[in-house]
Design an enzyme around this catalytic site. Structure first.
Site, short mmCIF file in Angstrom:
data_model
loop_
_atom_site.label_atom_id
_atom_site.label_comp_id
_atom_site.label_asym_id
_atom_site.label_seq_id
_atom_site.Cartn_x
_atom_site.Cartn_y
_atom_site.Cartn_z
N TYR A 87 -4.86 5.24 7.69
CA TYR A 87 -6.17 4.60 7.86
C TYR A 87 -6.89 5.07 9.13
CZ TYR A 87 -3.96 1.57 4.40
OH TYR A 87 -3.30 1.10 3.31
N VAL A 127 1.29 -3.35 4.31
CA VAL A 127 1.19 -4.57 5.13
C VAL A 127 2.43 -5.44 5.04
CG1 VAL A 127 -1.32 -4.65 5.11
CG2 VAL A 127 -0.02 -5.83 3.30
N LYS A 134 0.37 3.47 -3.03
CA LYS A 134 -0.85 4.24 -3.30
C LYS A 134 -0.61 5.74 -3.52
CE LYS A 134 -3.81 0.94 -0.82
NZ LYS A 134 -4.57 0.67 0.41
N SER A 141 0.80 -1.23 0.00
CA SER A 141 0.00 0.00 0.00
C SER A 141 0.83 1.28 0.00
CB SER A 141 -0.95 0.01 1.21
OG SER A 141 -1.99 -0.91 1.03
N TYR A 194 -3.91 -3.51 -9.79
CA TYR A 194 -3.61 -3.01 -8.43
C TYR A 194 -2.73 -4.00 -7.67
CZ TYR A 194 -4.27 -2.16 -3.48
OH TYR A 194 -4.05 -1.97 -2.13
#
Length: 422
Positions: free
Chosen positions: A241, A259, A67, A64, A189
């Site tokens: 988050y 992660v 992103k 991630s 993705y």
């Protein structure tokens, strides 16, 4: 003289490395096999210098942390208005893999959660899925400064277990906000997340954002400032988050976690930071990484809201005086904070002293923060003890050592003219 900055990073690494809490991500089989004890920290300045501690060359998948950069590419390719018409910018207050859309617009709430990242990937230019991914991979490589491969084993493992992401892709297609095939969007993705990096790569990528979109080593303009401002803003509010609020108040650096165990942070105008340690907390963020960022922010005065009054280069110039007592003089200016003191340290430590005396002219310095004071005092100590030179401080306003701080190993002067008389 050796720079004290690598020693400081090593101390942070050793201290934070004692933390054993958390667990590696186990919902992707390849990630579950990661060595939980791997730990690295890297810091890259906006002029391309990289400091590192621990296993900074160990490679892992970007996950991630990709992103923000994909968001930047989509903004550059499509423009802000087109991207905002598809993906919002509001914090979700939910976990990264929550299946949810804004009830009024049908949009994903932001590009940092998986639903938003899948849609953002679909906005990267390319005639098909392969072209979109290759455009993205090549841009990532330019930001890192060298080609970045994809880990096929991690991709295969993640693709075989990505049912939740596929559900998001079909949901986005069903509500009419996703224009391409949902399976292609999710596969792209997952490929994006499987690009491999190390801590040094990530620090340089973060430093590109901190440097206004200019890659620090190559000088190439990757993103325009308007794009960088948008990316950093969304990282600030959404990058961590459902722990974003705690992160912003405690650390105060625009950041994004992954992660695989990494966290990147970009402090505008100063540095890019990357930390890697696979043990995660309940929010999916690296336990050691969180603590390391807390230390760096606190020790180095890096909180975004702790704003310097002058972001100009702190080292104004260096020269060696003539006469019976030649002196290597470093002229410093402005408010001295970490980015400024680092450039000063680098200038002093790049080569042995050019004279038997070294002077720091602080006449034009208006303020020195705590971390810069500590670093400068350590530089003075090392010059005196390791390089056996006399150190002079030209400091008419006593900006170094105010509030009763002792300045050992140095002799104070009130004006640069006193160099020739002393």
């Amino acid at each position: 003289m050796r720079s004290p900055i690598p020693d400081y990073l090593a101390e942070v690494h050793d201290t934070c490395g004692e933390l054993l809490g958390g667990a590696v991500a186990d919902y992707i089989p390849e990630l579950a096999a990661a060595d939980p004890d791997t730990f690295a920290i890297a810091l890259a300045t906006v002029d391309g210098t990289v400091y590192a501690a621990g296993e900074a060359d160990h490679r892992f998948t970007i996950q991630s942390m990709s992103k923000p950069f994909t968001y930047g590419i989509a903004l550059a390719d499509r423009g802000l208005d087109q991207v905002l018409a598809k993906v919002g910018v509001e914090p979700s207050g939910e976990a990264f893999n929550e299946i949810s859309l804004d009830p009024d617009t049908g949009q994903p709430r932001n590009p940092m959660i998986n639903a938003g990242a899948i849609l953002t990937h679909s906005l990267v230019e390319g005639e098909d899925a392969d072209a979109r991914f290759e455009h993205l991979r090549q841009t990532f490589s330019r930001i890192a400064g060298h080609p970045l491969p994809m880990d096929e084993d991690v991709f295969t493992s993640e693709w075989a277990t990505t049912h939740r992401n596929l559900a998001m892709g079909h949901m986005l297609k069903a509500v009419g906000v996703l224009d391409i095939d949902p399976v292609d969007a999710v596969e792209g993705y997952v490929r994006q997340c499987s690009i491999t990096v190390n801590c040094r790569d990530l620090a340089m990528m973060a430093a590109t954002l901190a440097n206004g979109g200019v890659q620090p080593a190559s000088g190439e303009l990757i993103f325009r400032r308007r794009v960088v401002r948008q990316v950093l803003s969304v990282m600030t509010t959404c990058g961590m988050y459902d722990a974003a609020g705690d992160w912003l108040t405690t650390v105060g650096i625009p950041a994004k976690s992954g992660v695989s165990g990494g966290i990147i942070g970009a402090l505008p105008g100063q540095v890019g930071i990357a930390v890697f340690s696979p043990r995660l907390d309940e929010h999916g963020n690296s336990v050691r990484g969180l603590r390391a960022f807390e230390r760096l922010s606190r020790d180095m005065g890096m909180h975004l809201m702790d704003v310097t009054r002058d972001a100009r280069t702190s080292l104004r110039g260096s020269y060696v005086t003539d006469g019976d007592h030649p002196t290597e003089v470093h002229k410093v200016q402005g408010d001295l904070r970490f980015a400024g003191v680092e450039s000063l340290v680098r200038a002093v430590s790049a080569q042995p002293p050019r004279a038997s005396r070294v002077a720091f002219d602080l006449t034009r310095v208006s303020e020195i923060d705590d971390v810069s004071t500590r670093v400068l005092l350590e530089v003075i100590r090392r010059l005196h003890l390791d390089d056996k030179v006399e150190v002079l401080i030209i400091d008419p306003d006593h900006v170094l050592g105010e509030h009763g701080v002792e300045v050992p190993y140095a002799r104070r002067l009130h004006h640069v003219r006193e160099l020739t008389a002393s």
